[in-house]
Design a protein around this motif. Sequence first.
Motif, short mmCIF file in Angstrom:
data_model
loop_
_atom_site.label_atom_id
_atom_site.label_comp_id
_atom_site.label_asym_id
_atom_site.label_seq_id
_atom_site.Cartn_x
_atom_site.Cartn_y
_atom_site.Cartn_z
N SER A 182 -57.04 74.14 1.86
CA SER A 182 -57.40 73.20 0.80
C SER A 182 -58.42 73.81 -0.16
CB SER A 182 -57.95 71.90 1.39
OG SER A 182 -59.14 72.18 2.12
N ALA A 183 -58.71 75.11 0.03
CA ALA A 183 -59.74 75.76 -0.80
C ALA A 183 -59.41 75.69 -2.29
CB ALA A 183 -59.91 77.22 -0.38
N GLU A 184 -58.15 75.94 -2.61
CA GLU A 184 -57.73 75.92 -4.02
C GLU A 184 -58.14 74.60 -4.67
OE1 GLU A 184 -55.49 78.20 -6.97
OE2 GLU A 184 -55.93 78.70 -4.89
N ARG A 185 -57.80 73.52 -3.99
CA ARG A 185 -58.08 72.19 -4.51
C ARG A 185 -59.57 71.91 -4.51
NH1 ARG A 185 -55.55 68.72 -0.60
NH2 ARG A 185 -57.67 68.51 0.16
N ASP A 186 -60.25 72.31 -3.42
CA ASP A 186 -61.68 72.00 -3.28
C ASP A 186 -62.55 72.77 -4.27
OD1 ASP A 186 -61.27 72.04 0.34
OD2 ASP A 186 -60.88 70.45 -1.12
N LEU A 187 -62.19 74.03 -4.53
CA LEU A 187 -63.04 74.86 -5.38
C LEU A 187 -62.80 74.62 -6.86
CD1 LEU A 187 -62.94 78.35 -3.60
CD2 LEU A 187 -64.62 76.53 -3.36
N LEU B 278 -56.79 81.17 -6.45
CA LEU B 278 -58.24 81.15 -6.66
C LEU B 278 -58.95 81.97 -5.58
CD1 LEU B 278 -60.37 80.11 -8.49
CD2 LEU B 278 -60.22 77.88 -7.40
N LEU B 279 -58.39 81.96 -4.37
CA LEU B 279 -59.00 82.76 -3.29
C LEU B 279 -58.87 84.25 -3.60
CD1 LEU B 279 -58.00 80.89 0.00
CD2 LEU B 279 -60.26 81.06 -1.05
N MET B 280 -57.68 84.66 -4.06
CA MET B 280 -57.46 86.07 -4.41
C MET B 280 -58.40 86.46 -5.54
SD MET B 280 -55.11 88.89 -4.42
CE MET B 280 -53.34 88.73 -4.68
N LEU B 281 -58.59 85.56 -6.50
CA LEU B 281 -59.51 85.83 -7.61
C LEU B 281 -60.92 86.03 -7.09
CD1 LEU B 281 -59.74 86.08 -10.67
CD2 LEU B 281 -60.03 83.61 -10.80
N ASN B 282 -61.35 85.18 -6.17
CA ASN B 282 -62.67 85.34 -5.55
C ASN B 282 -62.78 86.70 -4.87
OD1 ASN B 282 -64.87 83.00 -5.14
ND2 ASN B 282 -62.89 82.08 -5.63
N ALA B 283 -61.71 87.09 -4.18
CA ALA B 283 -61.72 88.38 -3.48
C ALA B 283 -61.87 89.53 -4.46
CB ALA B 283 -60.44 88.54 -2.66
N LEU B 284 -61.10 89.49 -5.56
CA LEU B 284 -61.16 90.58 -6.54
C LEU B 284 -62.53 90.67 -7.19
CD1 LEU B 284 -57.64 90.28 -8.24
CD2 LEU B 284 -58.39 91.96 -6.56
#
Lengths: 257, 257
Positions: free
Chosen positions: B93-98, B132-138
């Motif tokens: 649910s990270a995409e939605r939460d962030l 969004l998680l991949m973006l955070n990683a990059l």
Amino acid sequence: MKTIAVANQKGGCGKTTTAVNLAAGLAFQGNTVLLVDLDPQGHATMGYGIDPDRLRRTVHDALLDDAVSISEVTVRSELDGLDVVPSNIALSSAERDLRPRADKAVILSRKLEAVAAGYDYCLIDCAPPMSLLMLNALIASDEVVVTVQAQYFALEGLKRLLKTVHLVTTRFPTCHVRVLGLLITFMEDRTLLCMQVQKQLRTFFGTMVFDTMIHRNIRLAEAPSAGEPILTYAPSDRGAKEYRALAEEVLARLEAQ
Amino acid sequence: MKTIAVANQKGGCGKTTTAVNLAAGLAFQGNTVLLVDLDPQGHATMGYGIDPDRLRRTVHDALLDDAVSISEVTVRSELDGLDVVPSNIALSSAERDLRPRADKAVILSRKLEAVAAGYDYCLIDCAPPMSLLMLNALIASDEVVVTVQAQYFALEGLKRLLKTVHLVTTRFPTCHVRVLGLLITFMEDRTLLCMQVQKQLRTFFGTMVFDTMIHRNIRLAEAPSAGEPILTYAPSDRGAKEYRALAEEVLARLEAQ
Ligand SMILES: Nc1ncnc2c1ncn2[C@@H]1O[C@H](COP(=O)(O)OP(=O)(O)OP(=O)(O)O)[C@@H](O)[C@H]1O
Ligand SMILES: Nc1ncnc2c1ncn2[C@@H]1O[C@H](COP(=O)(O)OP(=O)(O)OP(=O)(O)O)[C@@H](O)[C@H]1O
Ligand SMILES: [Mg+2]
Ligand SMILES: [Mg+2]
């Protein structure tokens, strides 16, 4: 039109290869089949020799624009009776684009209804993650075929996916999707790990597991480079036999309902 | 702390296996390593014998709650010098939460800064989709290792990923991530398709491609069932040799910068 989604949130477990070749298997039996590519990677699209980057319009337009019908973006494949609703990278913004809409989870279902009279079967190739697109696929589908690689991560991922499918049917009363079966992919008969996982799957999930298994086979990996399903690329190859057998098993299960 | 993301939007191309075993390879050389699992499937977490479903708190809590630090959710692994920031299904649910947050793309980066003094290297295992998680990683990373299966879909997916990485650096001026190298996975020396794809990759991407390749090898698929990296599960196996060689090649490339 019976709609079958090919899904599993695990990456690289043979979803696209199965969507492409099961669609071909059903078409070879004289059925009219619509293959919907719901992955921005466009691999099912490429599997039928269609170049995603040269498409002016794709499934994305049909999802976003009420004025665009599925038939307007549908492409005839080289295979008799098989049409493709192609995708390309434009679909990667679908999550963001669809989210504000009240009907965001049911758009695909509605759009497919308009063409349902023209096809016996519809196959939907899903991208790995559990997303708004996957939700659209599940709500639009009568059946789900879950592809499962005969490897360690298979079992726990499966339980989660089956739970997800169940949750969707409870949260969306119009959704009546059910798991048609679990398809073991990348099988290797002499590899201990594969044998163990296959045994676990059959013990745990019983008759849910298809008798047909797709064995690891380089021809299946080559066929997309020719832009053809295995059934035309290498018709007497083991991969072609297995996907023809799968099509028969799928039809038998559908009849039995 | 040098942060390396392991990424590719293609599913099942060896990202997790590489994150797990490259982390081990670096730790075996005496470095302190933090492995961040950024995939709700929790496979990197399981790769070190940690059960995702029994975790009270995960990376998800550290991302969502300003009061929760990375170190509070970090778990020591069985391997000396290697810690894991585990994930489980809560992360889906990270995409939605962030999304509603103004700092949604930089949270991981900021949270990792707080622990950077304690580690030589940080490895981030990414889920397939561009999200969004991949973006955070990059944005959190100095380097990206792209795993590429020696199969038909490798080349076109790669070009797209490299374009994505480039786009991220232009849209986020603080992001200075660069591609450390392309790692060929699931290689088979006598398979024509693999040989052709390897040749294409080396012709097109030149020295970007690591000399080390990871060959298809059932031990690598077995190791997660033991909850260990290949380096402890089967230290003299070819897979262990290849990931030790990769660790050396990665260190050499980092030195050369
Ligand atoms: N039985 C098989 N034997 C050998 N190679 C296969 C087999 N099935 C699929 N492949 C190849 O393995 C790779 C992954 O398969 P595929 O793309 O069908 O998986 P997927 O689940 O759709 O992946 P994704 O999660 O990226 O959508 C592809 O290169 C494909 O051609
Ligand atoms: N070199 C190899 N030889 C044999 N099996 C491998 C190899 N590398 C990985 N595997 C196995 O193949 C499967 C897919 O690999 P892995 O999970 O590392 O890919 P991934 O890119 O992280 O997948 P996902 O897209 O789901 O995150 C796993 O079951 C893994 O154990
Ligand atoms: Mg696919
Ligand atoms: Mg992974």
